[in-house]
Design a protein around this motif. Structure first.
Motif, PDB file in Angstrom:
ATOM      1  N   ILE A 195     -69.798 -30.600  -8.981  1.00 55.59           N
ATOM      2  CA  ILE A 195     -70.242 -31.313  -7.774  1.00 55.59           C
ATOM      3  C   ILE A 195     -69.486 -30.794  -6.559  1.00 55.59           C
ATOM      4  N   PHE A 196     -68.170 -30.663  -6.686  1.00 56.65           N
ATOM      5  CA  PHE A 196     -67.361 -30.159  -5.572  1.00 56.65           C
ATOM      6  C   PHE A 196     -67.828 -28.770  -5.138  1.00 56.65           C
ATOM      7  N   ARG A 197     -68.141 -27.927  -6.117  1.00 55.86           N
ATOM      8  CA  ARG A 197     -68.546 -26.552  -5.797  1.00 55.86           C
ATOM      9  C   ARG A 197     -69.906 -26.482  -5.127  1.00 55.86           C
ATOM     10  N   THR A 198     -70.700 -27.522  -5.301  1.00 61.49           N
ATOM     11  CA  THR A 198     -72.033 -27.505  -4.698  1.00 61.49           C
ATOM     12  C   THR A 198     -72.118 -28.360  -3.432  1.00 61.49           C
ATOM     13  N   LEU A 199     -70.975 -28.784  -2.910  1.00 62.81           N
ATOM     14  CA  LEU A 199     -70.983 -29.503  -1.641  1.00 62.81           C
ATOM     15  C   LEU A 199     -71.533 -28.587  -0.554  1.00 62.81           C
ATOM     16  N   PRO A 200     -72.054 -29.145   0.512  1.00 62.06           N
ATOM     17  CA  PRO A 200     -72.562 -28.294   1.601  1.00 62.06           C
ATOM     18  C   PRO A 200     -71.487 -27.323   2.094  1.00 62.06           C
ATOM     19  N   VAL A 201     -71.919 -26.138   2.441  1.00 58.38           N
ATOM     20  CA  VAL A 201     -70.986 -25.082   2.842  1.00 58.38           C
ATOM     21  C   VAL A 201     -70.225 -25.463   4.112  1.00 58.38           C
ATOM     22  N   ALA A 202     -70.906 -26.029   5.064  1.00 56.68           N
ATOM     23  CA  ALA A 202     -70.248 -26.382   6.327  1.00 56.68           C
ATOM     24  C   ALA A 202     -69.108 -27.358   6.063  1.00 56.68           C
ATOM     25  N   GLY A 203     -67.911 -26.960   6.443  1.00 60.64           N
ATOM     26  CA  GLY A 203     -66.745 -27.812   6.281  1.00 60.64           C
ATOM     27  C   GLY A 203     -66.027 -27.655   4.959  1.00 60.64           C
ATOM     28  N   LYS A 204     -66.605 -26.879   4.033  1.00 56.79           N
ATOM     29  CA  LYS A 204     -65.987 -26.729   2.715  1.00 56.79           C
ATOM     30  C   LYS A 204     -64.716 -25.891   2.810  1.00 56.79           C
ATOM     31  N   HIS A 205     -63.682 -26.316   2.096  1.00 58.83           N
ATOM     32  CA  HIS A 205     -62.417 -25.586   2.053  1.00 58.83           C
ATOM     33  C   HIS A 205     -62.400 -24.629   0.868  1.00 58.83           C
ATOM     34  N   ALA A 206     -61.675 -23.537   1.038  1.00 55.68           N
ATOM     35  CA  ALA A 206     -61.542 -22.537  -0.009  1.00 55.68           C
ATOM     36  C   ALA A 206     -60.224 -21.799   0.213  1.00 55.68           C
ATOM     37  N   LEU A 207     -59.973 -20.836  -0.663  1.00 60.05           N
ATOM     38  CA  LEU A 207     -58.752 -20.035  -0.554  1.00 60.05           C
ATOM     39  C   LEU A 207     -59.108 -18.586  -0.293  1.00 60.05           C
ATOM     40  N   LEU A 208     -58.306 -17.949   0.517  1.00 62.83           N
ATOM     41  CA  LEU A 208     -58.477 -16.539   0.830  1.00 62.83           C
ATOM     42  C   LEU A 208     -57.176 -15.830   0.490  1.00 62.83           C
ATOM     43  N   ARG A 209     -57.276 -14.828  -0.387  1.00 69.34           N
ATOM     44  CA  ARG A 209     -56.083 -14.060  -0.749  1.00 69.34           C
ATOM     45  C   ARG A 209     -55.744 -13.137   0.409  1.00 69.34           C
TER      46      ARG A 209
ATOM     47  N   ARG B 104     -49.405 -12.137  -3.913  1.00 69.97           N
ATOM     48  CA  ARG B 104     -49.717 -13.465  -4.455  1.00 69.97           C
ATOM     49  C   ARG B 104     -49.549 -14.493  -3.342  1.00 69.97           C
ATOM     50  N   ARG B 105     -50.390 -14.372  -2.347  1.00 70.21           N
ATOM     51  CA  ARG B 105     -50.398 -15.314  -1.224  1.00 70.21           C
ATOM     52  C   ARG B 105     -51.838 -15.651  -0.899  1.00 70.21           C
ATOM     53  N   TRP B 106     -52.074 -16.923  -0.704  1.00 73.06           N
ATOM     54  CA  TRP B 106     -53.403 -17.398  -0.363  1.00 73.06           C
ATOM     55  C   TRP B 106     -53.287 -18.308   0.850  1.00 73.06           C
ATOM     56  N   VAL B 107     -54.308 -18.263   1.675  1.00 70.08           N
ATOM     57  CA  VAL B 107     -54.336 -19.129   2.839  1.00 70.08           C
ATOM     58  C   VAL B 107     -55.579 -20.015   2.747  1.00 70.08           C
ATOM     59  N   LEU B 108     -55.431 -21.224   3.213  1.00 71.35           N
ATOM     60  CA  LEU B 108     -56.537 -22.176   3.212  1.00 71.35           C
ATOM     61  C   LEU B 108     -57.529 -21.793   4.306  1.00 71.35           C
ATOM     62  N   VAL B 109     -58.794 -21.742   3.955  1.00 72.63           N
ATOM     63  CA  VAL B 109     -59.841 -21.451   4.931  1.00 72.63           C
ATOM     64  C   VAL B 109     -60.907 -22.544   4.855  1.00 72.63           C
TER      65      VAL B 109
ATOM     66  N   LEU C 135     -64.655 -17.591   9.387  1.00 72.21           N
ATOM     67  CA  LEU C 135     -64.064 -18.771   8.776  1.00 72.21           C
ATOM     68  C   LEU C 135     -62.981 -19.324   9.687  1.00 72.21           C
ATOM     69  N   THR C 136     -62.698 -20.578   9.539  1.00 72.22           N
ATOM     70  CA  THR C 136     -61.511 -21.143  10.181  1.00 72.22           C
ATOM     71  C   THR C 136     -60.350 -20.927   9.223  1.00 72.22           C
ATOM     72  N   ILE C 137     -59.336 -20.233   9.674  1.00 71.53           N
ATOM     73  CA  ILE C 137     -58.176 -19.931   8.832  1.00 71.53           C
ATOM     74  C   ILE C 137     -57.055 -20.889   9.204  1.00 71.53           C
ATOM     75  N   HIS C 138     -56.587 -21.619   8.230  1.00 70.24           N
ATOM     76  CA  HIS C 138     -55.509 -22.587   8.440  1.00 70.24           C
ATOM     77  C   HIS C 138     -54.177 -21.907   8.095  1.00 70.24           C
ATOM     78  N   ARG C 139     -53.665 -21.155   9.049  1.00 66.91           N
ATOM     79  CA  ARG C 139     -52.453 -20.354   8.802  1.00 66.91           C
ATOM     80  C   ARG C 139     -51.220 -21.202   8.516  1.00 66.91           C
ATOM     81  N   ASP C 140     -51.306 -22.482   8.768  1.00 62.62           N
ATOM     82  CA  ASP C 140     -50.191 -23.362   8.443  1.00 62.62           C
ATOM     83  C   ASP C 140     -50.228 -23.824   6.985  1.00 62.62           C
TER      84      ASP C 140
END
Length: 103
Positions: free
Chosen positions: A33-47, A52-57, A67-72
């Motif tokens: 269900i989480f994976r099929t949520l609407p794309v707009a606003g969905k959070h994911a990880l970007l390597r 071995r570092r990932w940032v929240l997008v 994408l909006t990159i959450h560098r914090d």
């Protein structure tokens, strides 16, 4: 129409314990269900940096726009990163945070 799923803290605890392991059928259903949520606003990880570092997008849902990159929110532990995304998707789907004891 699929039957609704309740915000069961046991499912969050199971995911936190083994974010990449085998999951119960109920947790698999919730993750689907989480994976099929609407794309707009969905959070994911970007390597990033081939390390071995990932940032929240966050997806904006508009084709061709970045994408909006959450560098914090940078992670060096994959399990911790997966847990962070799970919590955000939990809140997006259920409208509340995961239970306090699990945060």
């Amino acid at each position: 129409m699929a039957y609704p799923i309740e915000p069961d803290p046991a499912l969050a605890a199971e995911f936190k314990k083994t974010p990449l392991g085998h999951h119960s059928p109920a947790l698999q259903r919730l993750l689907r269900i989480f994976r099929t949520l609407p794309v707009a606003g969905k959070h994911a990880l970007l390597r990033v940096d081939h390390q071995r570092r990932w940032v929240l997008v966050q997806f904006n849902g508009r084709k061709g726009e970045p994408l909006t990159i959450h560098r914090d929110h940078v992670f060096t532990d994959w399990n911790e990163a997966e847990w962070a995304v799970f919590k955000l998707r939990w809140k997006a789907y259920f409208g509340s945070d995961v239970p306090e004891a699990l945060r």
